[in-house]
Scaffold this motif. Structure first.
Motif, short mmCIF file in Angstrom:
data_model
loop_
_atom_site.label_atom_id
_atom_site.label_comp_id
_atom_site.label_asym_id
_atom_site.label_seq_id
_atom_site.Cartn_x
_atom_site.Cartn_y
_atom_site.Cartn_z
N VAL A 105 68.12 100.92 60.77
CA VAL A 105 68.35 101.85 62.08
C VAL A 105 69.25 102.84 61.63
N PRO A 106 70.68 102.54 61.27
CA PRO A 106 71.57 103.74 60.99
C PRO A 106 71.32 104.71 59.73
N VAL A 162 65.96 112.03 68.53
CA VAL A 162 66.12 111.37 69.67
C VAL A 162 66.11 109.89 70.08
N VAL A 163 64.96 109.34 69.57
CA VAL A 163 64.66 107.77 69.55
C VAL A 163 65.97 107.12 68.86
N LEU A 164 66.13 107.56 67.63
CA LEU A 164 67.06 106.78 66.85
C LEU A 164 68.65 107.00 67.20
N PRO A 173 73.57 103.08 68.51
CA PRO A 173 74.60 102.45 69.17
C PRO A 173 74.44 101.07 69.23
N PHE A 174 73.35 100.44 69.46
CA PHE A 174 73.14 99.01 69.39
C PHE A 174 73.27 98.36 68.01
N HIS A 175 73.39 99.43 66.93
CA HIS A 175 73.08 98.87 65.45
C HIS A 175 74.42 99.48 64.71
N TRP A 176 75.33 99.87 65.40
CA TRP A 176 76.49 100.53 64.78
C TRP A 176 77.13 99.89 63.84
N PRO A 177 77.01 100.31 62.42
CA PRO A 177 77.81 99.55 61.51
C PRO A 177 79.12 99.73 61.24
#
Length: 309
Positions: A61-62, A213-215, A220-224
């Motif tokens: 995702v990031p 926008v979607v990403l 934030p829920f996949h922030w590394p």
């Protein structure tokens, strides 16, 4: 890819990025357009290599977010003087749908890249021009003759040579680039339908904007945890993706799409080189043979398309 977002990636040119063709102003324009196209493919395949490394470091995702955000910012800057008119669309639902198709294609391709060789993924992904030819006949009523149909079957055969289901070397992850090629083909067909009476820059803006926008909502829920190497890769993918976009746009301004399209298959060579240099990946004979079949079938179908046969 995917690129794409193909992106690039991802390795095949985005039809929405093609400005209206121009007459060549000078005899050297064709050669410049070809060189620019090869440069764009060089950048996009390098972007895929960086995405492969980055996905394994910070997650899918990031990596997608960095890719989409960079593209969107570049496009918005380029159309800023006429942004209001560019954002007007006759097909808001179709614009959303085609953007979802491309986001799915990019996500599947990047996911596949993280788990199989880059040359293998690029080879499978390059069946999409043939799938577009088949889809145009099935859904848009475009003519497909027996020779083009044979080219489509040959390309799918080349993909099976790379994937080799039922053998010991088969990996389920090899199906991800094939899924990406299917989604990209759906995206391209929707783009072709919308593009009949829609500004191409409108399609390009919506393509990147929805994904960004979607990403942005998901990241934030996949922030590394970014280390120095990851930050360098983030900067590199943004720069390379931006340069690739600009080279592609310039190539399509100086040469017709039909002239430069076959040179997208140089991406198979570049992908093999990046795999060797960065990941010590050596494609086996079957993978190389499958890539050759896919590229040959693609160039053949392009030849038939441009001859109207």
């Amino acid at each position: 890819m995917p690129p794409p977002a193909v992106p690039p990636p991802l390795p095949t040119p985005d039809p929405a990025m093609q400005p209206p063709p121009r007459r060549f102003a000078a005899p050297g324009s064709a050669a410049r357009a070809i060189l620019l196209m090869i440069g764009a493919v060089f950048c996009f395949t390098l972007m895929d290599a960086i995405a492969k490394a980055l996905t394994n470091r910070i997650g899918l995702v990031p990596t997608l977010w960095v890719r989409y955000l960079g593209q969107t910012l570049v496009v918005l800057l380029m159309v800023a003087p006429r942004l209001t008119s560019v954002l007007r669309t006759r097909y808001p639902r179709l614009q959303i749908l085609r953007s979802i198709y491309l986001l799915c294609a990019t996500a599947l391709f990047f996911w596949g890249l993280a788990n199989i060789g880059i040359a293998q993924a690029a080879g499978i992904m390059n069946v999409n021009p043939l799938l577009i030819t088949l889809g145009a006949a099935l859904f848009l009523g475009e003519r497909i003759g027996p020779r083009r149909a044979l080219g489509v079957l040959a390309a799918l055969g080349g993909a099976l040579m790379i994937i080799r289901p039922g053998t010991e070397v088969f990996s389920p992850y090899a199906l991800l680039p094939l899924g990406a090629a299917c989604f990209y083909s759906a995206y391209a067909l929707t783009t072709r339908f919308v593009g009949r009476d829609e500004d191409r820059w409108t399609s390009l803006v919506y393509t990147g904007l929805l994904g960004a926008v979607v990403l942005t909502c998901l990241v934030p829920f996949h922030w590394p945890a970014f280390d120095r190497s990851s930050l360098l890769l983030v900067g590199a993918i943004a720069v390379v993706a931006t340069l690739g976009q600009l080279l592609l746009i310039t190539a399509l301004q100086q040469g017709e799409a039909g002239l430069v399209a076959p040179f997208s298959y140089t991406g198979l060579l570049f992908a093999t080189v990046w795999g060797l240099i960065f990941f010590a990946e050596v494609p086996d004979l079957w993978t190389l043979a499958g890539m050759a079949v896919i590229a040959g079938a693609g160039v053949y179908v392009w030849h038939r398309e441009t001859r109207g046969a």
